[in-house]
Design a protein around this motif. Structure first.
Motif, PDB file in Angstrom:
ATOM      1  N   THR A  52       0.840  -1.191   0.000  1.00  0.00           N
ATOM      2  CA  THR A  52       0.000   0.000   0.000  1.00  0.00           C
ATOM      3  C   THR A  52       0.879   1.247   0.000  1.00  0.00           C
ATOM      4  N   LEU A  53       0.271   2.353  -0.379  1.00  0.00           N
ATOM      5  CA  LEU A  53       0.994   3.621  -0.376  1.00  0.00           C
ATOM      6  C   LEU A  53       1.422   3.993   1.033  1.00  0.00           C
ATOM      7  N   VAL A  54       0.572   3.752   2.022  1.00  0.00           N
ATOM      8  CA  VAL A  54       0.949   4.080   3.405  1.00  0.00           C
ATOM      9  C   VAL A  54       2.163   3.273   3.843  1.00  0.00           C
ATOM     10  N   ASP A  55       2.237   2.014   3.461  1.00  0.00           N
ATOM     11  CA  ASP A  55       3.398   1.193   3.820  1.00  0.00           C
ATOM     12  C   ASP A  55       4.656   1.695   3.138  1.00  0.00           C
ATOM     13  N   CYS A  56       4.556   2.075   1.883  1.00  0.00           N
ATOM     14  CA  CYS A  56       5.708   2.612   1.156  1.00  0.00           C
ATOM     15  C   CYS A  56       6.187   3.905   1.819  1.00  0.00           C
ATOM     16  N   LEU A  57       5.243   4.804   2.133  1.00  0.00           N
ATOM     17  CA  LEU A  57       5.613   6.073   2.758  1.00  0.00           C
ATOM     18  C   LEU A  57       6.297   5.851   4.101  1.00  0.00           C
ATOM     19  N   ARG A  58       5.736   5.004   4.920  1.00  0.00           N
ATOM     20  CA  ARG A  58       6.259   4.791   6.272  1.00  0.00           C
ATOM     21  C   ARG A  58       7.528   3.942   6.276  1.00  0.00           C
ATOM     22  N   ASN A  59       7.498   2.818   5.578  1.00  0.00           N
ATOM     23  CA  ASN A  59       8.581   1.844   5.697  1.00  0.00           C
ATOM     24  C   ASN A  59       9.778   2.127   4.790  1.00  0.00           C
ATOM     25  N   GLN A  60       9.544   2.636   3.605  1.00  0.00           N
ATOM     26  CA  GLN A  60      10.652   2.894   2.688  1.00  0.00           C
ATOM     27  C   GLN A  60      11.138   4.337   2.747  1.00  0.00           C
ATOM     28  N   LEU A  61      10.188   5.265   2.844  1.00  0.00           N
ATOM     29  CA  LEU A  61      10.569   6.676   2.781  1.00  0.00           C
ATOM     30  C   LEU A  61      10.648   7.327   4.161  1.00  0.00           C
ATOM     31  N   GLU A  62      10.314   6.573   5.194  1.00  0.00           N
ATOM     32  CA  GLU A  62      10.377   7.022   6.591  1.00  0.00           C
ATOM     33  C   GLU A  62       9.572   8.290   6.835  1.00  0.00           C
ATOM     34  N   LEU A  63       8.447   8.413   6.138  1.00  0.00           N
ATOM     35  CA  LEU A  63       7.507   9.514   6.348  1.00  0.00           C
ATOM     36  C   LEU A  63       6.417   8.975   7.281  1.00  0.00           C
ATOM     37  N   THR A  64       6.722   8.968   8.561  1.00  0.00           N
ATOM     38  CA  THR A  64       5.887   8.279   9.544  1.00  0.00           C
ATOM     39  C   THR A  64       4.741   9.123  10.089  1.00  0.00           C
ATOM     40  N   GLY A  65       4.565  10.333   9.585  1.00  0.00           N
ATOM     41  CA  GLY A  65       3.417  11.137   9.991  1.00  0.00           C
ATOM     42  C   GLY A  65       2.116  10.600   9.423  1.00  0.00           C
ATOM     43  N   THR A  66       2.214   9.877   8.329  1.00  0.00           N
ATOM     44  CA  THR A  66       1.052   9.218   7.741  1.00  0.00           C
ATOM     45  C   THR A  66       0.882   7.901   8.489  1.00  0.00           C
ATOM     46  N   HIS A  67      -0.247   7.759   9.186  1.00  0.00           N
ATOM     47  CA  HIS A  67      -0.443   6.591  10.047  1.00  0.00           C
ATOM     48  C   HIS A  67      -1.324   5.533   9.395  1.00  0.00           C
ATOM     49  N   ALA A  68      -1.062   4.292   9.722  1.00  0.00           N
ATOM     50  CA  ALA A  68      -1.915   3.176   9.325  1.00  0.00           C
ATOM     51  C   ALA A  68      -2.819   2.892  10.519  1.00  0.00           C
ATOM     52  N   GLY A  69      -4.057   3.311  10.433  1.00  0.00           N
ATOM     53  CA  GLY A  69      -5.007   3.131  11.534  1.00  0.00           C
ATOM     54  C   GLY A  69      -5.859   1.907  11.301  1.00  0.00           C
ATOM     55  N   CYS A  70      -7.041   2.132  10.751  1.00  0.00           N
ATOM     56  CA  CYS A  70      -8.005   1.039  10.557  1.00  0.00           C
ATOM     57  C   CYS A  70      -7.673   0.175   9.349  1.00  0.00           C
ATOM     58  N   GLU A  71      -6.917   0.704   8.407  1.00  0.00           N
ATOM     59  CA  GLU A  71      -6.560   0.047   7.150  1.00  0.00           C
ATOM     60  C   GLU A  71      -7.783  -0.338   6.325  1.00  0.00           C
ATOM     61  N   MET A  72      -8.889   0.425   6.533  1.00  0.00           N
ATOM     62  CA  MET A  72     -10.120   0.233   5.761  1.00  0.00           C
ATOM     63  C   MET A  72     -10.655   1.554   5.216  1.00  0.00           C
ATOM     64  N   GLY A  73      -9.897   2.647   5.379  1.00  0.00           N
ATOM     65  CA  GLY A  73     -10.326   3.937   4.875  1.00  0.00           C
ATOM     66  C   GLY A  73     -11.391   4.623   5.704  1.00  0.00           C
ATOM     67  N   ALA A  74     -11.588   4.181   6.934  1.00  0.00           N
ATOM     68  CA  ALA A  74     -12.652   4.745   7.760  1.00  0.00           C
ATOM     69  C   ALA A  74     -12.172   5.771   8.776  1.00  0.00           C
ATOM     70  N   CYS A  75     -10.888   5.763   9.132  1.00  0.00           N
ATOM     71  CA  CYS A  75     -10.440   6.608  10.248  1.00  0.00           C
ATOM     72  C   CYS A  75      -9.741   7.895   9.817  1.00  0.00           C
ATOM     73  N   GLY A  76      -9.203   7.952   8.605  1.00  0.00           N
ATOM     74  CA  GLY A  76      -8.551   9.164   8.117  1.00  0.00           C
ATOM     75  C   GLY A  76      -7.123   9.359   8.584  1.00  0.00           C
ATOM     76  N   ALA A  77      -6.576   8.449   9.350  1.00  0.00           N
ATOM     77  CA  ALA A  77      -5.209   8.605   9.856  1.00  0.00           C
ATOM     78  C   ALA A  77      -4.162   8.519   8.751  1.00  0.00           C
ATOM     79  N   CYS A  78      -4.520   7.923   7.625  1.00  0.00           N
ATOM     80  CA  CYS A  78      -3.571   7.705   6.535  1.00  0.00           C
ATOM     81  C   CYS A  78      -3.689   8.732   5.415  1.00  0.00           C
ATOM     82  N   LEU A  79      -4.438   9.801   5.625  1.00  0.00           N
ATOM     83  CA  LEU A  79      -4.672  10.757   4.548  1.00  0.00           C
ATOM     84  C   LEU A  79      -3.391  11.431   4.070  1.00  0.00           C
TER      85      LEU A  79
END
Length: 180
Positions: free
Chosen positions: A36-63
């Protein structure tokens, strides 16, 4: 009998090179097609401000902003964003474009644990870029895709409303001449 694969078919264990412009910087990553884009941002690019919350698009933490529009990075494969312009909370913070929102969130204690705050700020930024002076109802509607377990949302709405008012007061009113 050997199967000949079509050149557009990717094996499950293969990676794909994707390129983005993230926060104004061109980057390239090797990703599995299922990343997923969130995994790429966090794990490869170390942009950890984008959070993986519900992983269903319901919480908005990954916007994040993709071509200027808020998208759920948990619902998007990284390969789908190939060639796109992406802005994360880090980029918006570094550029100063949300400095007034951050300051007002802080001043009004509109954040608690901070997990949802990046997504709230992305939603608020998108709203204020589309509507100069949204009503409180429009603010609540814009935040309806963001879930927070720590606040009652009132301080968040107050902060966004205050920033909208400050921005409106700071910009010349329509139809009036700018001071010289």
């Amino acid at each position: 009998m050997s199967k000949e694969m079509s050149p557009d078919v990717i094996e499950a264990d293969e990676t794909v090179r994707v390129r983005f412009t993230i926060n104004g910087r061109k980057v390239a990553c090797q990703v599995a097609p299922r990343d997923t884009l969130v995994d790429c941002l966090r794990n490869q690019l170390e942009l950890t401000g984008t959070h993986a919350g519900c992983e269903m698009g319901a919480c908005g933490a990954c916007l994040v902003l993709l071509e200027g529009q808020a998208v759920h990075a948990c619902l998007m494969f990284a390969v789908q964003a190939d060639g796109a312009r992406i802005e994360t909370i880090e980029g918006l913070s570094e550029s100063g474009s949300i400095g007034d929102l951050q300051a007002e969130f802080h001043r009004r204690n509109a954040l608690q644990c901070g997990f949802c705050t990046p997504g709230m700020l992305i939603s608020a930024h998108e709203l204020l870029s589309q509507a100069n002076r949204p009503s409180r109802l429009e603010i609540r509607d814009a935040l309806s895709g963001n879930y927070c377990r720590c606040t009652g949302y009132e301080a968040i709405v107050d902060a966004i409303d205050a920033v909208a008012g400050m921005r409106m007061a700071a910009s010349p009113h329509e139809g009036e001449d700018e001071p010289s």
